[in-house]
Write an enzyme that holds these catalytic residues in place. Structure first.
Site, mmCIF file in Angstrom:
data_model
loop_
_atom_site.group_PDB
_atom_site.id
_atom_site.type_symbol
_atom_site.label_atom_id
_atom_site.label_comp_id
_atom_site.label_asym_id
_atom_site.label_seq_id
_atom_site.Cartn_x
_atom_site.Cartn_y
_atom_site.Cartn_z
ATOM 1 N N GLY A 11 -37.843 13.142 34.515
ATOM 2 C CA GLY A 11 -37.911 14.318 35.382
ATOM 3 C C GLY A 11 -39.279 14.471 36.036
ATOM 4 O O GLY A 11 -40.217 13.714 35.773
ATOM 5 N N LEU A 13 -41.665 16.809 35.781
ATOM 6 C CA LEU A 13 -42.777 17.086 34.870
ATOM 7 C C LEU A 13 -42.925 15.990 33.817
ATOM 8 O O LEU A 13 -44.043 15.552 33.527
ATOM 9 C CB LEU A 13 -42.559 18.447 34.184
ATOM 10 N N ASP A 37 -30.142 11.753 24.437
ATOM 11 C CA ASP A 37 -29.493 12.961 24.962
ATOM 12 C C ASP A 37 -29.788 14.081 23.956
ATOM 13 O O ASP A 37 -29.342 14.013 22.798
ATOM 14 C CB ASP A 37 -27.983 12.705 25.084
ATOM 15 N N ALA A 61 -34.214 19.217 30.289
ATOM 16 C CA ALA A 61 -33.660 20.545 30.608
ATOM 17 C C ALA A 61 -32.568 20.436 31.656
ATOM 18 O O ALA A 61 -32.544 19.500 32.454
ATOM 19 C CB ALA A 61 -34.770 21.464 31.139
ATOM 20 N N TRP A 62 -31.678 21.410 31.622
ATOM 21 C CA TRP A 62 -30.750 21.670 32.742
ATOM 22 C C TRP A 62 -31.533 22.559 33.692
ATOM 23 O O TRP A 62 -31.865 23.694 33.362
ATOM 24 C CB TRP A 62 -29.501 22.389 32.229
ATOM 25 N N THR A 102 -39.902 28.640 31.011
ATOM 26 C CA THR A 102 -39.897 29.104 32.392
ATOM 27 C C THR A 102 -40.194 30.593 32.536
ATOM 28 O O THR A 102 -39.904 31.376 31.622
ATOM 29 C CB THR A 102 -38.502 28.831 33.014
ATOM 30 N N TYR A 126 -29.399 30.564 33.708
ATOM 31 C CA TYR A 126 -30.477 29.610 33.402
ATOM 32 C C TYR A 126 -31.535 30.272 32.512
ATOM 33 O O TYR A 126 -31.941 29.715 31.486
ATOM 34 C CB TYR A 126 -31.081 29.124 34.712
#
Ligand SMILES: NC(=O)c1ccc[n+]([C@@H]2O[C@H](COP(=O)([O-])OP(=O)(O)OC[C@H]3O[C@@H](n4cnc5c(N)ncnc54)[C@H](OP(=O)(O)O)[C@@H]3O)[C@@H](O)[C@H]2O)c1
Length: 303
Positions: A11, A13, A37, A61-62, A102, A126
């Site tokens: 990803g 980050l 996973d 993350a999703w 987040t 989220y």
């Protein structure tokens, strides 16, 4: 126990965390989703117990904020249960964990920067799933778990707002951007530095905020991108969130305070505009977004 494991290492980050650690000469293993996973509890446990890393950084993350509204269970499997799986494995192996979270855990209607232990009130699916992940980490790793909240990320390795504005500058005469949401644009390389510094310094466990200082609206960020491209900032027009309805409402105010970071004696990232200027050559190299291309594209548009 030595070395670092980074989940979600493909990803935006995660790639920078692996790069920062590699640059420091640390023994780091970056795990793509295909390697691990995080929703697979037994696989997570087996891998962490086998590797026995000193530190795990969970960047998996999703992150599809709008899709999570209709698919909260799937988002929860990664952001809630996945984080719990990683935390439980770290508890079993004795590894420290840095778990990335987040600003969306907050209500987004504040008037002053959110402190690390201010009350949470997520307004989106989220945000709810990310809060569940935080709570699992803090519950399972009260002495060795770090929740690092970040926000408004841009970087060399993924789709993000700065890259989007760079593309639009070359394609459109004007860009309409919302001016009623405030936050802290933050470069993934800076956040990666903060994560690594925190895990090395081992201050008191708990919640930390890793964002640039100062604050901006998306409109102000777009103006700054146009300025760095050498384009006319007047081509960015201010609009409101009402013009861009989305399944997941965006927070109006998402500014995070950094008191615990300062108390731990860690270097702050600093002002968001300075950070964007530092990042610019790296972003430009990654996206091919350099001034001559932009000017040429704009000249073609105006012809
Ligand atoms: N981007 C932002 O502005 C922002 C703001 C605040 C907080 N954050 C947080 O920062 C962290 C990193 O975000 P990012 O922007 O780097 O997101 P990203 O680019 O979407 O990276 C997330 C990574 O997690 C992987 N992943 C998804 N499901 C997984 C699973 N079940 N097991 C293992 N890996 C899985 C993804 O793999 P695939 O690509 O194969 O799906 C992807 O490589 C997240 O915790 C996010 O919540 C981001």
């Amino acid at each position: 126990m030595t070395g670092w494991l980074v989940t979600g290492a493909g990803g935006m980050l995660g790639r920078d965390v692996v790069d920062v650690l590699g640059g420091l000469g640390e023994d780091v293993t970056g795990l793509l989703r295909g390697d691990l996973d995080v929703t697979d509890e037994s696989a997570v446990r087996a891998l962490v117990l086998r590797a026995r890393p000193a530190v795990v950084v969970n960047c998996a993350a999703w992150t599809a904020v709008d899709d999570a509204e209709a698919r909260e269970d799937e988002a929860f499997a990664v952001n809630g249960r996945g984080a719990e799986n990683v935390a439980a494995a770290c508890a079993a192996s004795g590894s420290r964990l840095v778990h990335v979270s987040t600003d969306y855990v907050f209500g987004g209607d504040g008037l002053a920067p959110y402190a690390e232990y201010d009350g949470t009130a997520p307004r989106t699916a989220y945000g709810r799933t990310k809060l569940a992940g935080e709570q699992a980490v803090l519950r399972l790793l009260p002495e060795t778990g770090y929740v690092v909240r970040t926000a408004w990320l841009y970087g060399a390795h993924g789709p993000n707002f700065v890259r989007a504005m760079t593309g639009l500058e070359g394609r459109q005469p004007f860009v309409d951007v919302v001016a009623d949401q405030r936050g802290q644009p933050s470069w993934t390389a800076d956040v990666a530095d903060q994560i690594v510094a925190l895990a090395r310094a081992t201050p008191q466990a708990g919640i930390y905020h890793a964002t640039s200082s100062g604050e901006a609206t998306w409109y102000e960020l777009a103006v700054e991108v146009f300025r760095l491209l050498g384009a006319d900032p007047a081509r960015v027009r201010a609009t409101t969130s009402a013009a861009f309805p989305r399944p997941a409402p965006r927070p109006a105010y998402s500014v995070l305070g950094h008191d615990r970071h300062a108390a731990a004696g860690l270097e702050p990232i600093g002002d968001w505009r300075t950070a964007l200027s530092r990042a610019w050559p790296v972003l430009a190299a990654a996206a091919g977004a350099h001034e001559p291309r932009s000017r040429a594209a704009w000249a073609r548009q105006s012809a």
